[in-house]
Enzyme design. Structure first.
Site, PDB file in Angstrom:
ATOM      1  N   ASP A 122      45.334  34.118  37.837  1.00  0.00           N
ATOM      2  CA  ASP A 122      44.333  33.879  38.871  1.00  0.00           C
ATOM      3  C   ASP A 122      43.055  34.619  38.488  1.00  0.00           C
ATOM      4  O   ASP A 122      42.937  35.143  37.400  1.00  0.00           O
ATOM      5  CB  ASP A 122      44.849  34.353  40.224  1.00  0.00           C
ATOM      6  CG  ASP A 122      45.994  33.500  40.730  1.00  0.00           C
ATOM      7  OD1 ASP A 122      46.040  32.307  40.401  1.00  0.00           O
ATOM      8  OD2 ASP A 122      46.855  34.036  41.463  1.00  0.00           O
ATOM      9  N   ARG A 135      39.853  28.393  37.825  1.00  0.00           N
ATOM     10  CA  ARG A 135      40.718  29.371  37.178  1.00  0.00           C
ATOM     11  C   ARG A 135      41.040  29.005  35.725  1.00  0.00           C
ATOM     12  O   ARG A 135      41.501  29.858  34.961  1.00  0.00           O
ATOM     13  CB  ARG A 135      42.004  29.556  37.993  1.00  0.00           C
ATOM     14  CG  ARG A 135      41.753  30.328  39.269  1.00  0.00           C
ATOM     15  CD  ARG A 135      43.005  30.507  40.079  1.00  0.00           C
ATOM     16  NE  ARG A 135      43.478  29.247  40.639  1.00  0.00           N
ATOM     17  CZ  ARG A 135      44.485  29.153  41.500  1.00  0.00           C
ATOM     18  NH1 ARG A 135      45.125  30.239  41.878  1.00  0.00           N
ATOM     19  NH2 ARG A 135      44.858  27.993  41.973  1.00  0.00           N
ATOM     20  N   TYR A 158      37.164  35.170  47.907  1.00  0.00           N
ATOM     21  CA  TYR A 158      37.050  36.556  47.448  1.00  0.00           C
ATOM     22  C   TYR A 158      37.667  36.741  46.056  1.00  0.00           C
ATOM     23  O   TYR A 158      38.311  37.742  45.777  1.00  0.00           O
ATOM     24  CB  TYR A 158      37.699  37.520  48.450  1.00  0.00           C
ATOM     25  CG  TYR A 158      37.408  37.168  49.879  1.00  0.00           C
ATOM     26  CD1 TYR A 158      36.101  37.233  50.371  1.00  0.00           C
ATOM     27  CD2 TYR A 158      38.401  36.728  50.731  1.00  0.00           C
ATOM     28  CE1 TYR A 158      35.810  36.884  51.676  1.00  0.00           C
ATOM     29  CE2 TYR A 158      38.119  36.381  52.043  1.00  0.00           C
ATOM     30  CZ  TYR A 158      36.819  36.455  52.513  1.00  0.00           C
ATOM     31  OH  TYR A 158      36.532  36.110  53.804  1.00  0.00           O
ATOM     32  N   GLU A 182      54.152  39.555  45.380  1.00  0.00           N
ATOM     33  CA  GLU A 182      52.778  39.181  45.032  1.00  0.00           C
ATOM     34  C   GLU A 182      52.013  38.879  46.313  1.00  0.00           C
ATOM     35  O   GLU A 182      52.191  37.839  46.938  1.00  0.00           O
ATOM     36  CB  GLU A 182      52.782  37.946  44.116  1.00  0.00           C
ATOM     37  CG  GLU A 182      51.403  37.549  43.607  1.00  0.00           C
ATOM     38  CD  GLU A 182      50.774  36.389  44.366  1.00  0.00           C
ATOM     39  OE1 GLU A 182      49.546  36.181  44.219  1.00  0.00           O
ATOM     40  OE2 GLU A 182      51.484  35.678  45.108  1.00  0.00           O
ATOM     41  N   ASP A 184      56.097  34.539  44.683  1.00  0.00           N
ATOM     42  CA  ASP A 184      54.755  33.967  44.721  1.00  0.00           C
ATOM     43  C   ASP A 184      54.395  33.520  46.135  1.00  0.00           C
ATOM     44  O   ASP A 184      55.161  32.806  46.787  1.00  0.00           O
ATOM     45  CB  ASP A 184      54.692  32.769  43.770  1.00  0.00           C
ATOM     46  CG  ASP A 184      53.353  32.066  43.824  1.00  0.00           C
ATOM     47  OD1 ASP A 184      52.368  32.642  43.331  1.00  0.00           O
ATOM     48  OD2 ASP A 184      53.292  30.950  44.385  1.00  0.00           O
TER      49      ASP A 184
END
Length: 499
Positions: free
Chosen positions: A291, A401, A346, A233, A193
C-alpha cells in the site's frame, strides 16, 4: 516469528515467475537474508480488482504461480506468512454467485452483508455518517439479483469485494477452511487483512469497535491452536495500536514510516524518539508496503467520540505530504488522492526511496532506524532494491498504488543487485539478523533532538546506533568476540541525489 528481517513480496513481481522461481531467489542471491517471507496474495486470481486481495477462492493458488506443494516446499526454507482476508470475498466467488442466482434460497445468502442486514430497523442519516470509511462515499453497492430483487451490498473497498458476515455459519466455515488449508501448507504466520472493518454494528463506526477486538481474539485462538501466529493489520490512532498489541501476537508499527520521513526531512528527532519510547515491542516494523505511505497513523483520532491528538500536529503532516511530492518530483502527486483510482484516504503512493529523493545516505539511515526500532523488521521487495516509482505501470493501470508495485524481470533484478545502495542494505540486513544484541533489550540513549542514539544489549553483547541529523551521517558500534568495532552507515550525497 523469527527475530530476523522479513521479506514481503508478490511472488511474480519480484521473481518474474512463480513460486519455484521465487524459491530460487531465496536459495541464490537472497540466501541468508531473511528469517521469513510474507507472500502477498497468491490466491486465485492474482490479477483481480485489487491485486489478489479479492480472492475468488481463498483455498486455491493461482495456477500461474504454482501449487500448495510449492508453498509447502518453500516453508521448509523460510517461515511463511500469508494473508487471511477476513472482511470480504470476490463478487466472482462461487459463494456469492450462488447467492446472486438463488437469492434467499441460497445457503450463502446470510454470508453477505447488506444495508438491511446490518440495519434491520432502517438507518438514519446520522447512522450512515458515523460509519468510518477508508475511501470517499458510503460503503454500499447497488445490485440486482437474478430474481430481480435489489440490494445495497456492503462493500468497504470496491464493488468487486463483497463484505461477509463473519458471524454467519457460512462466513465462519469460509474462514475456518482457509485456516485449515494454511495449516496443511506449513504457513506459520497469518496477516489479518482489513480486520478492523470485519464487524458491523448499528449505531457505531463499524471500525475497531469492542466486538472487533472479540472477533480478533477468536481468530487468534483458532490460529494459535493450529500453530499459527497472528499479525493484525489496522491503520488507526497510535493509542489504538498500543491497545491492539496487548491482545494479539503481532501488530504493525505503521507510525514509523511517516515519523522517519519527518525526522529526516526536518533533521529533528523529538517526535520519533517519543514514539520509540512507547511503541509496542511485539511490532512488525515497516517503512514501505504494497500500500502507500500512510499518514493516518500519526494523525489525530478520527473514528472516536473523543478528540485525541496524534504523534504529529496536522500542519506538520501536511508539510510531510508536500515534501514527499517535492522529493519525488511530483510523481507521488500523480498517484495519490483524486489523481488515481483505488486509493485509501490519508495515504501517499510513492516508493520510500523516491520519498527520500533517491538519496542513498538518507535511505540507508532510514533503514538502519527501522532495524534498530523495537520489533521485527519487514522489508518490501521494491524497498529491498531501492526501487523508484513506476510511472509507466501507473499510466497503464490508473491504479495509484501500482506506482510502488513494479514487475522486475530476472535480468533487471540482477542489475539492481549490483547497486552500492542495495549491497549496503544487504550488509545491514545481515548485521541485524546475526548480532545477538537484538535478542535483548532496547534502550533509547540521551541526546539532543538533532541526534539519535539507540542501544540494544543482551548480556555482554551490545550494538549502538548513533545518527547526526545535522550532517546526515551515522555509524554502528558493536561488540564482537570481546572487541569493539564500528560500521559507517552512509556518508556524502548519492549519485541519484546529484542528478
Amino acid at each position: 516469528m523469527n527475530n530476523q528481517v522479513q521479506l514481503v513480496s508478490y511472488v511474480d513481481r519480484l521473481s518474474g515467475g512463480g513460486l519455484r522461481e521465487f524459491q530460487e531467489l531465496l536459495d541464490g542471491p537472497f540466501h541468508g537474508l531473511f528469517g521469513g517471507v510474507h507472500l502477498l496474495p497468491f490466491f486465485w486470481p492474482i490479477d483481480g480488482a485489487d491485486a489478489g486481495f479479492d480472492p475468488i477462492d481463498h483455498t486455491k493458488i493461482d495456477p500461474r504461480l504454482g501449487s500448495w506443494d510449492d508453498i509447502r516446499s518453500l516453508s521448509l526454507r523460510a517461515e511463511i506468512m500469508a494473508d487471511l482476508i477476513v472482511n470480504h470475498i470476490s463478487a466472482q466467488s462461487p459463494q456469492y454467485l450462488h447467492f446472486h442466482n438463488e437469492g434467499e434460497d441460497s445457503p450463502f445468502a446470510g454470508m453477505f452483508l447488506t444495508l438491511g442486514r446490518v440495519f434491520p430497523e432502517g438507518a438514519r442519516e446520522s447512522d450512515l455518517l458515523r460509519i468510518y470509511r477508508p475511501r470517499p462515499g458510503l460503503p454500499f453497492t447497488k445490485t440486482r439479483l437474478a430474481n430481480g430483487t435489489e440490494h445495497l451490498l456492503w462493500t468497504t473497498f470496491t464493488s468487486e469485494q463483497i463484505d461477509i458476515d463473519v458471524r454467519h455459519p457460512a462466513g465462519r466455515d469460509y474462514l475456518t477452511s482457509t485456516l485449515n488449508r494454511f495449516q496443511d501448507a506449513g504457513i506459520r504466520v497469518i496477516r489479518l487483512d482489513a480486520v478492523g472493518y470485519g464487524i458491523k454494528k448499528p449505531g457505531t463506526s463499524c471500525f475497531m469497535i469492542p466486538e472487533t477486538f472479540d472477533f480478533i481474539a477468536e481468530l487468534r485462538a483458532q490460529a494459535n491452536g493450529r500453530g499459527i501466529e497472528v499479525l493484525v493489520e489496522i491503520h488507526a490512532h497510535y493509542q489504538d495500536q498500543i491497545e491492539i498489541a496487548k491482545q494479539t501476537d503481532w501488530v504493525y508499527d505503521f507510525a514509523l514510516p511517516p515519523l522517519v520521513l519527518h525526522t529526516l526531512y526536518r533533521r529533528h528527532a523529538r517526535h520519533l524518539k517519543r514514539w520509540l519510547e512507547i511503541s509496542p515491542r511485539n511490532a512488525v516494523t515497516v517503512l514501505d508496503t504494497h500500500d502507500g505511505i500512510g499518514v493516518l497513523d500519526v494523525g489525530p483520532a478520527r473514528n472516536r467520540e473523543d478528540d485525541l491528538p496524534g504523534l504529529l500536529p496536522s500542519e506538520q503532516i501536511h508539510a510531510l505530504v508536500e515534501t514527499i511530492h517535492e522529493r519525488s518530483r511530483g510523481a507521488s502527486r500523480q498517484a495519490t488522492g483524486a489523481a488515481a483510482s483505488n486509493l485509501d484516504l490519508y495515504q501517499v503512493n510513492c516508493t520510500y526511496y523516491d520519498a527520500l529523493g533517491r538519496r542513498d545516505d538518507e535511505y540507508l539511515i532510514a533503514r538502519t532506524l527501522q532495524f534498530f526500532a523495537p520489533g521485527v523488521p519487514q522489508v518490501y521487495y521494491a524497498g529491498l532494491l531501492a526501487g523508484s516509482n513506476d510511472l509507466d505501470l501507473l499510466r497503464r493501470t490508473g491504479v495509484g498504488r501500482d506506482i510502488n508495485r513494479h514487475y522486475y524481470t530476472r535480468a533487471e533484478l540482477d542489475e539492481q543487485l549490483q547497486r552500492p545502495v542495495v549491497q549496503s542494505l544487504f550488509d545491514l540486513i545481515r548485521f541485524r539478523n546475526t548480532h545477538p544484541a537484538f535478542g535483548g533489550e532496547f534502550h533509547l540513549l540521551p541526546c539532543d533532538d538533532t541526534s539519535i542514539r539507540i542501544e540494544w544489549r543482551r548480556d555482554a553483547e551490545w550494538a549502538r546506533l548513533s545518527i547526526d541529523l545535522e550532517c546526515m551521517s551515522g555509524s554502528i558500534a558493536y561488540s564482537t568476540e570481546g572487541a569493539h568495532r564500528e560500521l559507517a552507515i552512509a556518508t556524502g550525497p548519492s549519485v541519484e541525489a546529484r542528478r
